[in-house]
Design an enzyme around this catalytic site. Structure first.
Site, mmCIF file in Angstrom:
data_model
loop_
_atom_site.group_PDB
_atom_site.id
_atom_site.type_symbol
_atom_site.label_atom_id
_atom_site.label_comp_id
_atom_site.label_asym_id
_atom_site.label_seq_id
_atom_site.Cartn_x
_atom_site.Cartn_y
_atom_site.Cartn_z
ATOM 1 N N CYS A 121 3.140 -0.200 -12.264
ATOM 2 C CA CYS A 121 3.351 1.058 -12.989
ATOM 3 C C CYS A 121 4.458 0.867 -14.031
ATOM 4 C CB CYS A 121 3.675 2.206 -12.045
ATOM 5 S SG CYS A 121 5.206 2.011 -11.091
ATOM 6 N N ARG A 138 7.043 4.037 5.621
ATOM 7 C CA ARG A 138 6.349 4.619 4.484
ATOM 8 C C ARG A 138 4.834 4.614 4.682
ATOM 9 N NH1 ARG A 138 7.324 2.249 -0.877
ATOM 10 N NH2 ARG A 138 6.730 4.317 -1.640
ATOM 11 N N ASP A 143 5.271 -8.116 5.945
ATOM 12 C CA ASP A 143 5.790 -8.618 4.679
ATOM 13 C C ASP A 143 4.704 -9.413 3.950
ATOM 14 O OD1 ASP A 143 7.161 -9.776 2.581
ATOM 15 O OD2 ASP A 143 8.766 -10.628 3.817
ATOM 16 N N ALA A 182 0.784 -1.234 0.000
ATOM 17 C CA ALA A 182 0.000 0.000 0.000
ATOM 18 C C ALA A 182 0.815 1.283 0.000
ATOM 19 C CB ALA A 182 -0.934 0.004 1.213
ATOM 20 N N ALA A 183 2.021 1.266 0.576
ATOM 21 C CA ALA A 183 2.764 2.515 0.729
ATOM 22 C C ALA A 183 3.105 3.111 -0.637
ATOM 23 C CB ALA A 183 4.039 2.257 1.538
ATOM 24 N N PRO A 184 3.067 4.453 -0.750
ATOM 25 C CA PRO A 184 2.775 5.437 0.298
ATOM 26 C C PRO A 184 1.307 5.694 0.567
ATOM 27 C CG PRO A 184 3.344 6.566 -1.728
ATOM 28 C CD PRO A 184 3.498 5.103 -2.019
ATOM 29 N N GLY A 185 0.395 5.018 -0.156
ATOM 30 C CA GLY A 185 -0.991 5.022 0.269
ATOM 31 C C GLY A 185 -2.003 5.698 -0.624
ATOM 32 N N GLY A 186 -1.593 6.181 -1.778
ATOM 33 C CA GLY A 186 -2.531 6.899 -2.636
ATOM 34 C C GLY A 186 -3.722 6.074 -3.068
ATOM 35 N N LYS A 187 -3.488 4.825 -3.443
ATOM 36 C CA LYS A 187 -4.599 3.968 -3.892
ATOM 37 C C LYS A 187 -5.486 3.560 -2.715
ATOM 38 C CE LYS A 187 -2.209 2.153 -7.972
ATOM 39 N NZ LYS A 187 -0.899 2.822 -7.754
#
Length: 462
Positions: A388, A295, A317, A267-272
């Site tokens: 990405c 993060r 993890d 998930a980091a840094p968490g935008g989604k």
């Protein structure tokens, strides 16, 4: 000849300290292998000087290989090797001459002055002579003579040979050149305006920043500079998030409902995760996990600032999910670590820091995480794998191999709000940046069909 992008509509003003500081920053980045986007630039709050240094550092980094080709072509008759600091100054001078609106005489003068300060007094003559030679031959600059297409394109468009060779194999010459051109253009940033839209738009208009609405997603916009938003505190208070439309398309591929329990495994840094939470109207539950605990702090604070109480932070993890996660989630998003080939225009130095040998480790990690994520999906639930990158081995091949290993998952049609132009022939969401103008990205939606789910491979040992 390389495809020269449209020159900046602003010249680099004759402020010698900006060139010297850019030279120092470039050498520090090279020594530390630091990302250009993370470089700290302190100019006592002078936005103009910040812009100068930022443009020089990013531009020289992007065009480094081509600039070196020109330097070596014009310097080769003099013998010997150029010292590092002098080469840096020459790169900056050439970049200004070829890629900005700085007048020739000003670019040469400032490079000469920078050579005196950053290198030594005696370096000014060579700097002046080489740059003037380039100006005289500007319409007939040297061309790479290598017969290997990947090498020739790699020099002309300033990318590593191995990277160009992969794209030639995947996309062919025409689209590879389009990708190379895109990667060398000044990046377009995506923003998501969460609140205070009228105020944000006024600030951008007063700063002279052109803003274009997303053709795909309401509330998302494209622009060339986020600096006014940084200075105004809009990113810090959560009113605006720097988030590309491609990220929103990944969330649309997940298509969570307000009653879902969702796992965002990396998930980091968490935008989604934030966008998932908003799309669920603050209901349901999102478990946002990542191996990098620090993060996740940004996600935790952003969720609190926006009053999103349906996000649970769980740092761990993902290759070894706990027993409580097995078969426990309606939707699982694995936004996997990848080469980042879809965002090279925004991360100018990534092309130089990535190595072809990275693929073996990265693809093994992706496979391990994908199998682990599959174990966390409940019967009838959905697994979304996204990256990405635009690399076929990391995207299409990973899904094909996963489906071969895991018979209880099937590829599912994308949700209806993914536009047809963003669906490839295999049924995946795919954004090729030279076609879409968005970040390069990929996502596949997979449905778990059976219980028990056999065989799901045990996690691959790393």
């Amino acid at each position: 000849m390389p495809h020269f992008p449209k020159k900046s509509n602003r010249s680099i003003q004759p402020t010698n300290s900006a060139r010297v500081e850019a030279a120092r920053q470039l050498e520090q980045n090279d020594d530390r292998k630091a990302f250009v986007g993370l470089s700290r630039i302190d100019h006592d709050g002078d936005p103009g000087r910040e812009r100068q240094v930022r443009d020089l550092v990013a531009g020289v980094t992007r065009w480094q290989r081509y600039l070196d080709f020109l330097i070596d072509s014009f310097y080769k008759t003099k013998g010997g090797n150029l010292e590092k600091s002098l080469r840096t100054v020459l790169r900056i001078g050439l970049y200004e001459l070829l890629f900005t609106e700085t007048p020739d005489h000003a670019a040469i003068h400032e490079a000469v002055e920078a050579a005196k300060e950053h290198v030594r007094m005696g370096a000014s003559g060579l700097t002046n002579g080489l740059l003037r030679s380039v100006v005289r031959q500007r319409d007939h600059l040297p061309k790479p003579s290598d017969e290997n297409l990947a090498t020739r394109l790699g020099i002309e468009h300033s990318h590593p040979d191995w990277m160009v060779a992969r794209w030639l194999e995947d996309f062919g010459e025409l689209d590879t050149v389009r990708l190379l051109v895109h990667n060398n253009e000044r990046p377009t940033y995506g923003i998501h305006i969460v609140s205070r839209e009228d105020e944000v738009m006024q600030v951008l208009a007063e700063a002279g920043v052109d803003v274009q609405p997303s053709e795909f997603i309401p509330g998302f916009w494209r622009l060339k500079s986020v600096q006014p938003l940084l200075r105004g505190g809009y990113l810090k208070d959560g009113s605006v998030r720097v988030q590309d439309e491609a990220a929103a398309m990944v969330v649309r591929t997940v298509a969570p409902s307000p009653t879902d329990r969702v796992l965002d495994m990396c998930a980091a840094p968490g935008g989604k995760a934030l966008l998932l939470a908003m799309s669920m109207d603050g209901k349901g539950e999102i478990v946002a996990s990542d191996v990098h605990k620090r993060r996740l702090n940004l996600l935790r604070s952003s969720a609190m600032d926006q009053g999103l109480e349906n996000i649970t932070i769980d740092a761990r993890d993902g290759t070894n999910p706990p027993p409580a996660w097995i078969g426990a989630f309606d939707k699982v998003l694995l936004d996997a670590p990848c080469t980042g080939f879809g965002v090279l225009s925004k991360k100018a130095d990534m092309r130089w820091n990535r190595k072809e040998s990275d693929f073996e480790e990265l693809t093994l990690l992706q496979r391990t995480l994908l199998d682990s994520a599959a174990r966390c999906v409940r019967p009838g639930g959905v697994l979304v794998y996204s990256t990405c990158t635009i690399d076929v081995e990391e995207n299409h091949a990973q899904i094909s191999q996963f489906l071969f290993r895991n018979s209880c998952f099937v590829l599912e049609e994308l949700p209806p709000d993914i536009p047809a132009s963003l669906r490839n022939d295999d049924g995946y969401f795919e954004s090729l940046p030279f076609n879409t103008g968005m970040d390069g990205a990929f996502a596949a939606r997979l449905r778990r069909t059976s219980d028990p789910c056999e065989p799901i491979s045990a996690p691959v040992e790393t």
